[in-house]
Design a protein around this motif. Structure first.
Motif, PDB file in Angstrom:
ATOM      1  N   LEU A 286      67.686   6.454 -13.413  1.00 14.30           N
ATOM      2  CA  LEU A 286      68.415   7.631 -12.916  1.00 14.30           C
ATOM      3  C   LEU A 286      69.616   7.947 -13.801  1.00 14.30           C
ATOM      4  CD1 LEU A 286      68.338   7.028  -9.038  1.00 14.30           C
ATOM      5  CD2 LEU A 286      67.204   8.870 -10.300  1.00 14.30           C
ATOM      6  N   LEU A 287      70.324   6.913 -14.240  1.00 12.89           N
ATOM      7  CA  LEU A 287      71.471   7.129 -15.120  1.00 12.89           C
ATOM      8  C   LEU A 287      71.050   7.793 -16.431  1.00 12.89           C
ATOM      9  CD1 LEU A 287      73.481   3.803 -14.645  1.00 12.89           C
ATOM     10  CD2 LEU A 287      74.126   6.085 -13.845  1.00 12.89           C
ATOM     11  N   LEU A 288      69.943   7.293 -17.008  1.00 16.89           N
ATOM     12  CA  LEU A 288      69.485   7.834 -18.290  1.00 16.89           C
ATOM     13  C   LEU A 288      69.092   9.301 -18.170  1.00 16.89           C
ATOM     14  CD1 LEU A 288      68.710   7.416 -21.270  1.00 16.89           C
ATOM     15  CD2 LEU A 288      66.443   6.684 -20.473  1.00 16.89           C
ATOM     16  N   VAL A 289      68.232   9.616 -17.194  1.00 11.98           N
ATOM     17  CA  VAL A 289      67.751  10.994 -17.095  1.00 11.98           C
ATOM     18  C   VAL A 289      68.858  11.934 -16.624  1.00 11.98           C
ATOM     19  CG1 VAL A 289      65.344  10.317 -16.745  1.00 11.98           C
ATOM     20  CG2 VAL A 289      66.823  10.605 -14.764  1.00 11.98           C
ATOM     21  N   PHE A 290      69.760  11.449 -15.786  1.00 14.82           N
ATOM     22  CA  PHE A 290      70.862  12.317 -15.342  1.00 14.82           C
ATOM     23  C   PHE A 290      71.786  12.651 -16.511  1.00 14.82           C
ATOM     24  CE2 PHE A 290      75.178  12.916 -13.636  1.00 14.82           C
ATOM     25  CZ  PHE A 290      74.939  14.010 -12.822  1.00 14.82           C
ATOM     26  N   PHE A 291      72.071  11.641 -17.327  1.00 14.50           N
ATOM     27  CA  PHE A 291      72.918  11.880 -18.498  1.00 14.50           C
ATOM     28  C   PHE A 291      72.266  12.883 -19.447  1.00 14.50           C
ATOM     29  CE2 PHE A 291      74.010  10.900 -22.918  1.00 14.50           C
ATOM     30  CZ  PHE A 291      75.384  11.084 -22.891  1.00 14.50           C
ATOM     31  N   LEU A 292      70.965  12.698 -19.719  1.00 15.40           N
ATOM     32  CA  LEU A 292      70.269  13.606 -20.622  1.00 15.40           C
ATOM     33  C   LEU A 292      70.161  15.000 -20.021  1.00 15.40           C
ATOM     34  CD1 LEU A 292      68.997  13.437 -23.420  1.00 15.40           C
ATOM     35  CD2 LEU A 292      66.796  12.941 -22.337  1.00 15.40           C
ATOM     36  N   PHE A 293      70.019  15.066 -18.710  1.00 16.87           N
ATOM     37  CA  PHE A 293      69.971  16.359 -18.031  1.00 16.87           C
ATOM     38  C   PHE A 293      71.291  17.119 -18.188  1.00 16.87           C
ATOM     39  CE2 PHE A 293      70.877  18.718 -14.053  1.00 16.87           C
ATOM     40  CZ  PHE A 293      69.873  19.667 -14.122  1.00 16.87           C
ATOM     41  N   VAL A 294      72.405  16.382 -18.112  1.00 16.42           N
ATOM     42  CA  VAL A 294      73.728  17.012 -18.187  1.00 16.42           C
ATOM     43  C   VAL A 294      74.076  17.424 -19.621  1.00 16.42           C
ATOM     44  CG1 VAL A 294      76.211  16.632 -17.887  1.00 16.42           C
ATOM     45  CG2 VAL A 294      74.593  15.866 -16.131  1.00 16.42           C
ATOM     46  N   VAL A 295      73.873  16.515 -20.594  1.00 20.93           N
ATOM     47  CA  VAL A 295      74.272  16.816 -21.972  1.00 20.93           C
ATOM     48  C   VAL A 295      73.195  17.572 -22.731  1.00 20.93           C
ATOM     49  CG1 VAL A 295      75.709  14.748 -22.030  1.00 20.93           C
ATOM     50  CG2 VAL A 295      73.392  14.633 -22.966  1.00 20.93           C
ATOM     51  N   GLY A 296      71.980  17.584 -22.203  1.00 29.16           N
ATOM     52  CA  GLY A 296      70.881  18.272 -22.865  1.00 29.16           C
ATOM     53  C   GLY A 296      70.795  19.737 -22.459  1.00 29.16           C
ATOM     54  N   PRO A 297      69.675  20.360 -22.738  1.00 25.60           N
ATOM     55  CA  PRO A 297      69.491  21.785 -22.397  1.00 25.60           C
ATOM     56  C   PRO A 297      69.184  21.955 -20.913  1.00 25.60           C
ATOM     57  CG  PRO A 297      67.510  20.927 -23.430  1.00 25.60           C
ATOM     58  CD  PRO A 297      68.508  19.810 -23.456  1.00 25.60           C
ATOM     59  N   THR A 298      70.216  21.903 -20.074  1.00 19.49           N
ATOM     60  CA  THR A 298      70.048  21.844 -18.619  1.00 19.49           C
ATOM     61  C   THR A 298      69.221  23.003 -18.078  1.00 19.49           C
ATOM     62  OG1 THR A 298      72.201  20.739 -18.470  1.00 19.49           O
ATOM     63  CG2 THR A 298      71.276  21.636 -16.436  1.00 19.49           C
ATOM     64  N   VAL A 299      69.579  24.213 -18.466  1.00 17.54           N
ATOM     65  CA  VAL A 299      68.859  25.385 -17.948  1.00 17.54           C
ATOM     66  C   VAL A 299      67.401  25.361 -18.404  1.00 17.54           C
ATOM     67  CG1 VAL A 299      68.736  27.900 -17.973  1.00 17.54           C
ATOM     68  CG2 VAL A 299      70.967  26.760 -17.811  1.00 17.54           C
ATOM     69  N   PHE A 300      67.172  25.005 -19.675  1.00 19.58           N
ATOM     70  CA  PHE A 300      65.806  24.929 -20.189  1.00 19.58           C
ATOM     71  C   PHE A 300      65.012  23.865 -19.438  1.00 19.58           C
ATOM     72  CE2 PHE A 300      62.678  23.145 -23.213  1.00 19.58           C
ATOM     73  CZ  PHE A 300      61.947  24.292 -23.487  1.00 19.58           C
ATOM     74  N   ILE A 301      65.634  22.724 -19.115  1.00 19.70           N
ATOM     75  CA  ILE A 301      64.958  21.657 -18.371  1.00 19.70           C
ATOM     76  C   ILE A 301      64.558  22.141 -16.980  1.00 19.70           C
ATOM     77  CG2 ILE A 301      65.327  19.421 -17.249  1.00 19.70           C
ATOM     78  CD1 ILE A 301      66.998  18.623 -19.703  1.00 19.70           C
ATOM     79  N   LEU A 302      65.478  22.813 -16.294  1.00 20.28           N
ATOM     80  CA  LEU A 302      65.176  23.327 -14.956  1.00 20.28           C
ATOM     81  C   LEU A 302      64.049  24.355 -15.003  1.00 20.28           C
ATOM     82  CD1 LEU A 302      68.819  23.742 -13.583  1.00 20.28           C
ATOM     83  CD2 LEU A 302      67.112  22.075 -12.826  1.00 20.28           C
ATOM     84  N   SER A 303      64.087  25.224 -16.004  1.00 18.72           N
ATOM     85  CA  SER A 303      63.029  26.225 -16.150  1.00 18.72           C
ATOM     86  C   SER A 303      61.703  25.558 -16.491  1.00 18.72           C
ATOM     87  CB  SER A 303      63.411  27.229 -17.240  1.00 18.72           C
ATOM     88  OG  SER A 303      64.607  27.903 -16.923  1.00 18.72           O
ATOM     89  N   THR A 304      61.761  24.529 -17.343  1.00 15.79           N
ATOM     90  CA  THR A 304      60.544  23.793 -17.713  1.00 15.79           C
ATOM     91  C   THR A 304      59.916  23.140 -16.500  1.00 15.79           C
ATOM     92  OG1 THR A 304      61.339  23.362 -19.954  1.00 15.79           O
ATOM     93  CG2 THR A 304      59.650  21.884 -19.085  1.00 15.79           C
TER      94      THR A 304
END
Length: 577
Positions: A286-304
């Protein structure tokens, strides 16, 4: 109507009553002998083993690929049927049994055991392969030019398909069958224990022992090949952090350390080592994916996630029954049918383990949590990890397809993490997750093989667990040096052919037993308690009338059941006047 005893006595093998749950010498001896024989073959003639198993797997996929597709879809439909009908109210155990583990620990253990290591290995690599591949065997049906938005959509849908409902449905049907017969029919935690309605006494004799030997074989070599592949990815992570370079000796050291860790965890039992490690896995992931979700392309991830989930659910019927009869068979043989066979080869181990930790759950709870919850977690996992990689690939910020082609599958995850902040920390965390996920799966496998070798005993002898744990590490290390690891993986998948028919028979056996359940046992818990209360009240009233007619005082003869009698459903028997 009277409440019947929920345990069907006719299905309990006579040997379970007062049985000495010592070592099953036949099952253990045959399984150990077969393991040594195939280990020697893979060591002394790895090329010959690779050629033979490769040809056999190719024939199996070409000839019976349609059957893998049809049966896998049937498992999903069968699981759904049990969940939505009245059979979903039946418990895996007596009607008054309660779950042994909290829901969080339960889900964490099944997820870490079932797919944790695979998702770490393929979370970036598989969708990225579908997106960038130019070889027909890795281009999913409907994909156009590589590295385009349309190709990314199709790639993610097929990643969802291969790691979603279908594989977890395979685990669910065998876990349900084993858990039902083990804890409700008292047949022992064995694969063969689910065959009482079909085989009768033979389920405890030669045919049943043969089924358990196959289960041990698939578990041992499936875990060993995963240990080897997991060690290669950990070595790749160490090279990424410390520039250690590629070394077989370093990989063997990693295998030795992992083996020591998972054996130590296994001997402490499921209630301690496995549960604690699984909870740690869940938190770290959870820590890994949450961190990547926050610092990564958040909107693109949600749309994906949203679009891929919609596409997956929309095309699920088509993908579920596509056989390649009209094109696309190269991809289906290389990926879909290969995956279905691989998941089936893992069902003895994962199914038995999930059954072991699910005592006291209802069939409906089991199906919902075993199929839906891990599938949704897998969808989120792919959306964040592969979505972050897709953003880099589609924007041209990083050619991850070239990394995948040049450095191998194990490097795709680390190359993606390097493009985001705090990569030195996230890469180390990823290596830690790979190690802990595998330790959790391997110690579970050691316990499962111990149970299979000891007549289904929930807590097998410590030396037996240690033996099978060390055997996993030894097989992985020897075959890694001899080059036979890939051939052995193919061999394990070939075992899925006959075992697929075994699971089909288990479904028939389970359905036959469920139809013999008393109707009251299929009622919801509250309704069942109300029926029991009404029956007790009706019985007291009838006794009162009878005693009054005989000239006795009902108040002196019939007393209110105490708390213990209420909980057990017992009633004091009135004495005659």
């Amino acid at each position: 109507m009277a409440i019947k005893e929920p345990v069907g006595e006719s299905l309990i093998p006579p040997h379970r009553e007062g049985q000495d749950l010592s070592l099953d010498k036949v099952t253990f001896g045959v399984a150990a002998a077969l393991a040594i024989a195939f280990l020697l073959w893979g060591t002394l003639d790895s090329d010959g083993m690779g050629t033979t198993t490769g040809d056999l797997l190719g024939w199996l996929e070409t000839t019976f690929g349609w059957l893998f597709i049809l049966v896998s879809a049937s498992f999903l439909l069968f699981s759904g049927y049990l969940a939505v009908t009245r059979y979903g109210n039946i418990k895996l155990g007596p009607d008054d049994s309660e779950p042994e583990f909290t829901t969080f620990s339960w889900v964490s253990m099944m997820f870490a055991t079932g797919m944790g290591i695979g998702l770490m290995f393929w979370g970036v690599a598989e969708p990225l392969t579908y997106l960038t591949a130019t070889d027909a065997s890795s281009i999913p049906p409907g994909r156009g030019d590589p590295s385009t938005p349309d190709s990314a959509r199709v790639a993610m849908e097929y990643a969802f398909f291969h790691w979603g409902f279908h594989p977890w449905a395979m685990y669910a049907v065998i876990g349900l069958a084993i858990g039902y017969f083990a804890y409700r029919k008292n047949t022992g935690n064995l694969v063969s224990g689910a065959f009482g309605p079909l085989l009768g006494r033979r389920a405890t004799e030669g045919p049943g022992k043969a089924i358990d030997v196959i289960a041990i074989f698939a578990t041992l070599f499936g875990s060993a090949t995963s240990l080897g592949l997991g060690a290669l990815q950990i070595t790749g992570g160490l090279d990424d952090v410390f520039s250690t370079g590629e070394s077989k000796w370093l990989t063997v050291v990693v295998i030795a350390v992992l083996t020591t860790c998972f054996v130590a965890s296994a001997v402490t039992g499921i209630e301690k080592g496995v549960q604690y490690l699984s909870n740690a896995n869940a938190i770290a992931a959870l820590l890994l994916v949450f961190f990547l979700f926050v610092v990564g392309p958040t909107v693109f991830i949600l749309s994906t996630f949203t679009e891929s989930l919609g596409g997956y659910l929309t095309h699920l019927p088509t993908m579920s029954f596509r056989t390649g009869a009209f094109g696309g068979s190269e991809f289906l043989d290389a990926w879909t049918i290969f995956y279905w066979a691989w998941w089936i080869s893992w069902t003895p181990f994962v199914g038995m383990f999930i059954a072991r930790i699910s005592k006291g759950r209802t069939i409906r709870q089991f199906v919902v949590y075993v199929i839906l919850v891990p599938s949704v977690v897998s969808f989120v996992w792919f959306s964040i990890l592969a979505g972050s990689a897709f953003d880099l690939q589609l924007s041209g910020a990083k050619d991850l397809g070239a990394v995948l082609a040049d450095e191998g599958t194990e490097s795709a995850l680390f190359a993606t993490l390097r493009e985001y902040p705090l990569s030195s920390i996230t890469v180390v965390l990823a290596v830690f997750l790979v190690a802990i996920f595998f330790i959790t799966g391997a110690d579970s496998a050691s316990i499962v093989m111990g149970m299979l070798s000891q007549h289904g005993e929930e807590h097998p002898m410590r030396w037996l667990v240690i033996f099978w744990g060390v055997a996993q590490g030894a097989v992985a290390a020897v075959l890694l040096f001899s080059g036979g690891l890939g051939a052995l993986q193919t061999l394990v998948i070939i075992v899925a052919g006959p075992f697929m028919l075994v699971i089909c028979a288990m479904c028939v056996s389970l359905m036959k037993a469920l139809r013999e359940e008393p109707y009251e046992s299929t009622l919801p818990s509250r309704v069942r308690k109300a029926v029991l209360h009404a029956q007790r009240y009706d019985s007291v009233e009838n006794h009162s009338v009878a005693l009054t007619a005989l000239g006795a005082d009902p108040e002196e003869v019939i007393s209110t059941p105490d708390e213990d009698e209420r909980s057990s459903g017992a009633r004091r028997r009135p004495e005659g006047p």
